[in-house]
Motif scaffolding. Structure first.
Motif, PDB file in Angstrom:
ATOM      1  N   VAL A  73      -0.499  -3.135   4.860  1.00 37.33           N
ATOM      2  CA  VAL A  73      -1.062  -4.600   4.756  1.00 37.33           C
ATOM      3  C   VAL A  73      -1.306  -5.154   5.897  1.00 37.33           C
ATOM      4  O   VAL A  73      -0.431  -5.262   6.732  1.00 37.33           O
ATOM      5  CB  VAL A  73      -0.275  -5.435   3.951  1.00 37.33           C
ATOM      6  CG1 VAL A  73      -1.250  -6.590   3.816  1.00 37.33           C
ATOM      7  CG2 VAL A  73      -0.138  -4.943   2.504  1.00 37.33           C
ATOM      8  N   THR A 109      -0.042   3.544  -2.595  1.00 39.69           N
ATOM      9  CA  THR A 109      -0.663   3.787  -1.240  1.00 39.69           C
ATOM     10  C   THR A 109       0.506   3.500  -0.046  1.00 39.69           C
ATOM     11  O   THR A 109       1.501   2.973  -0.475  1.00 39.69           O
ATOM     12  CB  THR A 109      -1.720   3.001  -0.754  1.00 39.69           C
ATOM     13  OG1 THR A 109      -2.347   3.211   0.369  1.00 39.69           O
ATOM     14  CG2 THR A 109      -1.278   1.459  -0.962  1.00 39.69           C
ATOM     15  N   SER A 110       0.645   4.445   0.787  1.00 39.54           N
ATOM     16  CA  SER A 110       1.323   4.121   1.962  1.00 39.54           C
ATOM     17  C   SER A 110       0.875   3.445   3.276  1.00 39.54           C
ATOM     18  O   SER A 110       1.318   3.233   4.305  1.00 39.54           O
ATOM     19  CB  SER A 110       1.887   5.419   2.608  1.00 39.54           C
ATOM     20  OG  SER A 110       0.860   6.219   3.067  1.00 39.54           O
ATOM     21  N   LEU A 111      -0.453   3.088   2.919  1.00 45.02           N
ATOM     22  CA  LEU A 111      -1.280   2.234   3.903  1.00 45.02           C
ATOM     23  C   LEU A 111      -0.931   1.123   4.321  1.00 45.02           C
ATOM     24  O   LEU A 111      -0.552   0.095   3.241  1.00 45.02           O
ATOM     25  CB  LEU A 111      -2.846   2.353   3.487  1.00 45.02           C
ATOM     26  CG  LEU A 111      -3.607   3.578   3.620  1.00 45.02           C
ATOM     27  CD1 LEU A 111      -5.062   3.437   3.284  1.00 45.02           C
ATOM     28  CD2 LEU A 111      -3.430   4.370   5.131  1.00 45.02           C
ATOM     29  N   ARG A 131      -7.246   0.650   1.973  1.00 49.31           N
ATOM     30  CA  ARG A 131      -5.873   0.550   1.302  1.00 49.31           C
ATOM     31  C   ARG A 131      -6.257   0.409  -0.365  1.00 49.31           C
ATOM     32  O   ARG A 131      -5.643   1.045  -1.042  1.00 49.31           O
ATOM     33  CB  ARG A 131      -5.338  -0.707   1.774  1.00 49.31           C
ATOM     34  CG  ARG A 131      -3.866  -0.616   1.140  1.00 49.31           C
ATOM     35  CD  ARG A 131      -3.057  -1.694   2.039  1.00 49.31           C
ATOM     36  NE  ARG A 131      -1.570  -1.756   1.420  1.00 49.31           N
ATOM     37  CZ  ARG A 131      -1.132  -2.258   0.412  1.00 49.31           C
ATOM     38  NH1 ARG A 131      -2.070  -3.051  -0.330  1.00 49.31           N
ATOM     39  NH2 ARG A 131       0.119  -2.275   0.112  1.00 49.31           N
ATOM     40  N   GLU A 132      -7.227  -0.612  -0.605  1.00 52.41           N
ATOM     41  CA  GLU A 132      -7.425  -0.828  -2.069  1.00 52.41           C
ATOM     42  C   GLU A 132      -8.021   0.401  -2.665  1.00 52.41           C
ATOM     43  O   GLU A 132      -7.842   0.897  -3.884  1.00 52.41           O
ATOM     44  CB  GLU A 132      -8.334  -2.044  -2.126  1.00 52.41           C
ATOM     45  CG  GLU A 132      -8.490  -2.502  -3.396  1.00 52.41           C
ATOM     46  CD  GLU A 132      -9.104  -3.851  -3.419  1.00 52.41           C
ATOM     47  OE1 GLU A 132      -9.867  -4.258  -4.518  1.00 52.41           O
ATOM     48  OE2 GLU A 132      -8.704  -4.654  -2.743  1.00 52.41           O
ATOM     49  N   ASP A 141      -7.550   3.504  -1.899  1.00 51.34           N
ATOM     50  CA  ASP A 141      -6.371   4.466  -2.092  1.00 51.34           C
ATOM     51  C   ASP A 141      -5.418   4.082  -3.380  1.00 51.34           C
ATOM     52  O   ASP A 141      -5.054   5.175  -4.228  1.00 51.34           O
ATOM     53  CB  ASP A 141      -5.243   4.373  -0.862  1.00 51.34           C
ATOM     54  CG  ASP A 141      -4.546   5.553  -0.810  1.00 51.34           C
ATOM     55  OD1 ASP A 141      -4.839   6.777  -1.090  1.00 51.34           O
ATOM     56  OD2 ASP A 141      -3.590   5.466  -0.069  1.00 51.34           O
ATOM     57  N   ARG A 179      -9.910  -1.503   6.970  1.00 48.21           N
ATOM     58  CA  ARG A 179      -8.596  -0.767   6.742  1.00 48.21           C
ATOM     59  C   ARG A 179      -8.064  -1.520   5.365  1.00 48.21           C
ATOM     60  O   ARG A 179      -7.690  -0.582   4.629  1.00 48.21           O
ATOM     61  CB  ARG A 179      -7.330  -1.423   7.854  1.00 48.21           C
ATOM     62  CG  ARG A 179      -7.749  -0.577   9.128  1.00 48.21           C
ATOM     63  CD  ARG A 179      -6.787  -1.253  10.264  1.00 48.21           C
ATOM     64  NE  ARG A 179      -6.841  -0.463  11.683  1.00 48.21           N
ATOM     65  CZ  ARG A 179      -6.142  -0.632  12.584  1.00 48.21           C
ATOM     66  NH1 ARG A 179      -5.710  -1.790  12.700  1.00 48.21           N
ATOM     67  NH2 ARG A 179      -6.250   0.048  13.656  1.00 48.21           N
ATOM     68  N   GLN A 180      -8.297  -2.807   4.909  1.00 46.76           N
ATOM     69  CA  GLN A 180      -7.601  -3.207   3.844  1.00 46.76           C
ATOM     70  C   GLN A 180      -8.587  -2.612   2.363  1.00 46.76           C
ATOM     71  O   GLN A 180      -8.057  -2.292   1.546  1.00 46.76           O
ATOM     72  CB  GLN A 180      -7.869  -4.675   3.913  1.00 46.76           C
ATOM     73  CG  GLN A 180      -6.821  -5.421   4.876  1.00 46.76           C
ATOM     74  CD  GLN A 180      -5.359  -4.690   4.245  1.00 46.76           C
ATOM     75  OE1 GLN A 180      -4.869  -5.108   3.421  1.00 46.76           O
ATOM     76  NE2 GLN A 180      -5.126  -4.057   5.220  1.00 46.76           N
TER      77      GLN A 180
END
Length: 327
Positions: free
Chosen positions: A297, A293-295, A283-284, A286, A279-280
């Protein structure tokens, strides 16, 4: 290993419906290269795991019947899914004395699979002493409790063969040849552990404790050393443990547009860390591609007071490591 493959298939079907293309039967580093992938894509995430197994280079290591744990488990699962084991394309433990060297989840899966094959006996070597039933004084909360646990493989051996398979404080000294190039057993010696003056642990062999264990099948389950070099080549920088090096708390490598996540980055660990790292890193990526990003933390430190957490008038502040989000 423990998850019903129908659940895995359901998830990959969801992902394929969303537009993800799965290319199977591709050996990265052979059929395709990292440089080639980078040239064809705006971003590449390396998530290969840490698959280089730790070996046991003692005398007669080359005998037939000695395998790495993942060779045993992978071939068994593939044959099971392909043909319910009818194709015979697996390493069988049936009617054999089996010794699994090393513990953990992988060793336990080897134990359970050997029982289900119909092994004659199953023994599990552990180099370390048997853990205590309760936390030791030097293992306080919130550390992971290093206590004695009984997993499904241990229970199945005890149910079918009358005793827990584990032998603690055992060191393998040499594999024994049956005269035809096949393994027939292992010569071992017991060890004892004592605390040194500096607080560390010293191991020494116990005189007169040599013992022979019969084994026509030996499975090496002693952990992993890192990701395979053929995937990374010389381009990707590695840390002192041979894992992919990234800045602290970040997922980008020294190569522009190439990211890493999971065991290949942090070393062998638990699936919850794999979920969090996936997931992280997403996010990076993105952020790298879209500059925003809207993902969420999903990792970091959350500080709460003891009173807020426990509600019993306790004082002080507690730091909690968040490993994965629920959403």
């Amino acid at each position: 290993m423990k998850l019903d493959k129908k659940i895995v298939k359901r998830r990959t079907d969801f992902m394929a419906a969303e537009g993800i293309v799965f290319k199977t039967g591709v050996a990265v580093g052979e059929d395709v290269t990292l440089a080639g992938l980078k040239a064809e894509n705006d971003a590449v995430v390396i998530a290969t795991g840490a698959t280089v197994a730790r070996d046991l280079p003692i005398k007669n290591r080359n005998l037939e019947g000695i395998h790495f744990a993942m060779q045993f488990l992978h071939r068994n699962t593939k044959s099971l899914l392909d043909s319910e084991l009818a194709d015979g394309e697996y390493i069988s433990a049936k009617d054999k004395n089996v010794v699994v060297i090393g513990g953990g989840d992988t060793g336990n899966d080897c134990i359970g699979t050997s029982v289900r094959h119909g092994a004659k006996s199953v023994t599990n070597f552990e180099l370390l002493p048997q853990p205590p039933n309760e936390r030791a004084r030097d293992n306080p909360w919130p550390q992971w409790p290093r206590i004695y646990r009984v997993d499904y493989g241990h229970s199945e051996v005890k149910q079918h063969m009358g005793k827990d398979p584990r032998e603690f404080c055992v060191m393998s000294e040499e594999f024994v040849d049956d005269g035809s190039g096949k393994v027939k057993g292992i010569n071992t010696i017991r060890v004892e552990w004592t605390k040194s003056a500096t607080g560390g642990w010293d191991m020494k062999k116990v005189d007169g404790s040599q013992q022979f264990f019969p084994a026509e099948l030996v499975l090496l389950s002693m952990g992993f050393l890192g990701p395979e070099d053929r995937v990374l080549g010389d381009e990707i920088e590695k840390d002192a443990r041979k894992n992919i090096k990234t800045p602290p708390g970040k997922y980008h490598t020294n190569v522009e547009g190439v990211f890493a996540a999971g065991d290949c980055r942090r070393g062998q660990s638990l699936i919850v860390w794999g979920i969090n790292e996936g997931r992280q890193s997403a996010r990076e990526v993105d952020l790298y591609l879209e500059k925003s990003t809207s993902l969420p933390v999903t990792g970091g430190i959350v500080k709460r007071t003891a009173q807020e957490i426990f509600g019993r008038g306790l004082a002080g502040e507690v730091s909690i490591q968040v490993t994965a989000a629920a959403n």
